[in-house]
Design an enzyme around this catalytic site. Sequence first.
Site, PDB file in Angstrom:
ATOM      1  N   ARG A 218     -21.785  81.317   1.859  1.00 17.81           N
ATOM      2  CA  ARG A 218     -21.869  82.696   1.399  1.00 17.81           C
ATOM      3  C   ARG A 218     -22.224  82.718  -0.087  1.00 17.81           C
ATOM      4  NH1 ARG A 218     -17.139  82.153   4.465  1.00 17.81           N
ATOM      5  NH2 ARG A 218     -17.061  83.411   6.385  1.00 17.81           N
ATOM      6  N   LYS A 244     -13.402  82.566   2.459  1.00 11.54           N
ATOM      7  CA  LYS A 244     -12.535  83.745   2.471  1.00 11.54           C
ATOM      8  C   LYS A 244     -11.077  83.321   2.634  1.00 11.54           C
ATOM      9  CE  LYS A 244     -15.925  87.001   4.340  1.00 11.54           C
ATOM     10  NZ  LYS A 244     -16.251  87.948   5.440  1.00 11.54           N
ATOM     11  N   HIS A 320     -27.398  86.887   2.159  1.00 14.83           N
ATOM     12  CA  HIS A 320     -26.674  86.633   3.402  1.00 14.83           C
ATOM     13  C   HIS A 320     -27.625  86.364   4.565  1.00 14.83           C
ATOM     14  CE1 HIS A 320     -22.558  86.434   4.764  1.00 14.83           C
ATOM     15  NE2 HIS A 320     -22.863  87.080   5.875  1.00 14.83           N
ATOM     16  N   ARG A 323     -27.827  82.705   5.389  1.00 14.78           N
ATOM     17  CA  ARG A 323     -26.706  82.229   6.203  1.00 14.78           C
ATOM     18  C   ARG A 323     -26.962  82.556   7.677  1.00 14.78           C
ATOM     19  NH1 ARG A 323     -21.149  81.048   6.055  1.00 14.78           N
ATOM     20  NH2 ARG A 323     -19.795  82.276   7.412  1.00 14.78           N
ATOM     21  N   HIS A 346     -15.927  80.428   9.904  1.00 16.15           N
ATOM     22  CA  HIS A 346     -15.450  81.645  10.554  1.00 16.15           C
ATOM     23  C   HIS A 346     -14.003  81.477  10.997  1.00 16.15           C
ATOM     24  CE1 HIS A 346     -19.805  82.917  11.772  1.00 16.15           C
ATOM     25  NE2 HIS A 346     -19.474  83.345  10.572  1.00 16.15           N
ATOM     26  N   TYR A 355     -24.089  85.144  16.954  1.00 14.77           N
ATOM     27  CA  TYR A 355     -25.334  84.378  16.911  1.00 14.77           C
ATOM     28  C   TYR A 355     -25.703  83.848  18.301  1.00 14.77           C
ATOM     29  CZ  TYR A 355     -24.046  84.659  12.027  1.00 14.77           C
ATOM     30  OH  TYR A 355     -23.673  85.127  10.798  1.00 14.77           O
TER      31      TYR A 355
END
Length: 371
Positions: A218, A244, A320, A323, A346, A355
């Site tokens: 990211r 994150k 983004h 990515r 994730h 995806y």
Amino acid sequence: MAPGNQPLMEALHDFMVEYLEPQGVSENTVRAYQSDIVGIGRIAATATTSEARGLTGRELAKLSAEMATDADLDELTVDDLSASVLRRSFGAWTATHAVSSARRAHSAWSRLFDHLTEAGVVDGNRMAGVPKATARATADAVTGRADDVRSLPGSADDVRRALLDAAATPLPQDDDLEPGTDLWDRQHDPRTRVAPDRDPWPERDVALVATFLYTAARLSEVVDLNNGSLTGPPGDRTLTIIGKGSKRRQVAVHTALEAALDDYRRSDCYADVASTEGPAPLVVANDGKRLTANQVQYRIAKLYRRTGLEEQRTPGALVHALRHTVAVQLVENGVPTPAVQEFLGHASQDTTMRYVRKVARDQRRILDALD
């Protein structure tokens, strides 16, 4: 100074120090809010000019990108941010950003006006009259799920080659362009024109692009990388990425990325301005300071325009999109979903499945075309 005459940038500083920091808001969120407020502030500064009258949101966003300066932003005051100006500015932002990004920006500005209201600068939260962005993604006919995958057009290999080639080749000054060539034509078309860098650093830009394209990291994760994030012996290096929630993951460094990083750190400019110590930033600006998120996005946007990707990419997907492009390539090449999930960082496999569904839809369309 009347309360409403407070400059926006001064209000932003107070908001971060007096409102966000005491609440323990994470550094990544603070950085994202700052970027959203500055970005929409630039559009607002443009929206108050006579040139902006009658423009659509997308046209206003484009005009702002072409004409808004730091000086314009510095002169913008809270009084200038009427409900009408805010609605127009958010309309332009929403037209050119993903729905999730537009919603985050709405939250940032709403909290800013909460602070301004508490501080007595304004009488109430003006964001109450600014509608929130609504989902634009369409649901898959089979799964019924609305997914927001915004990968770049074409194959990932073609995208990678085009962007890395452009990053490695600084744009000549206008006087050095050869009339009648494709580059001359693109530089004389306002839709694709790119201002040449005054101090190009191609090794740095190649390393920056390669980091996105070979790690699928990211924007905030790449900005936060330090020299100490890169570990291991040559040929077996890894990058420790902080994602994150401050979660760490290790990504094996591709040989092409390793070569790009080595070339960058051997470059003359790096020797002049950068530090090799572990806590020092890995990717730096020309003054040796850590590249900011805005500086990174500016460079990627210029490369999109130079390569023609700007005219084809989905609105709202800037850095983004890189990515998303890597994620789609991994799924297309048969990488198991749990491995893709771990590589992308994730927390939930449901996010990774976007995806998988996107690739399945594309394959279904190919089969339909054979009927």
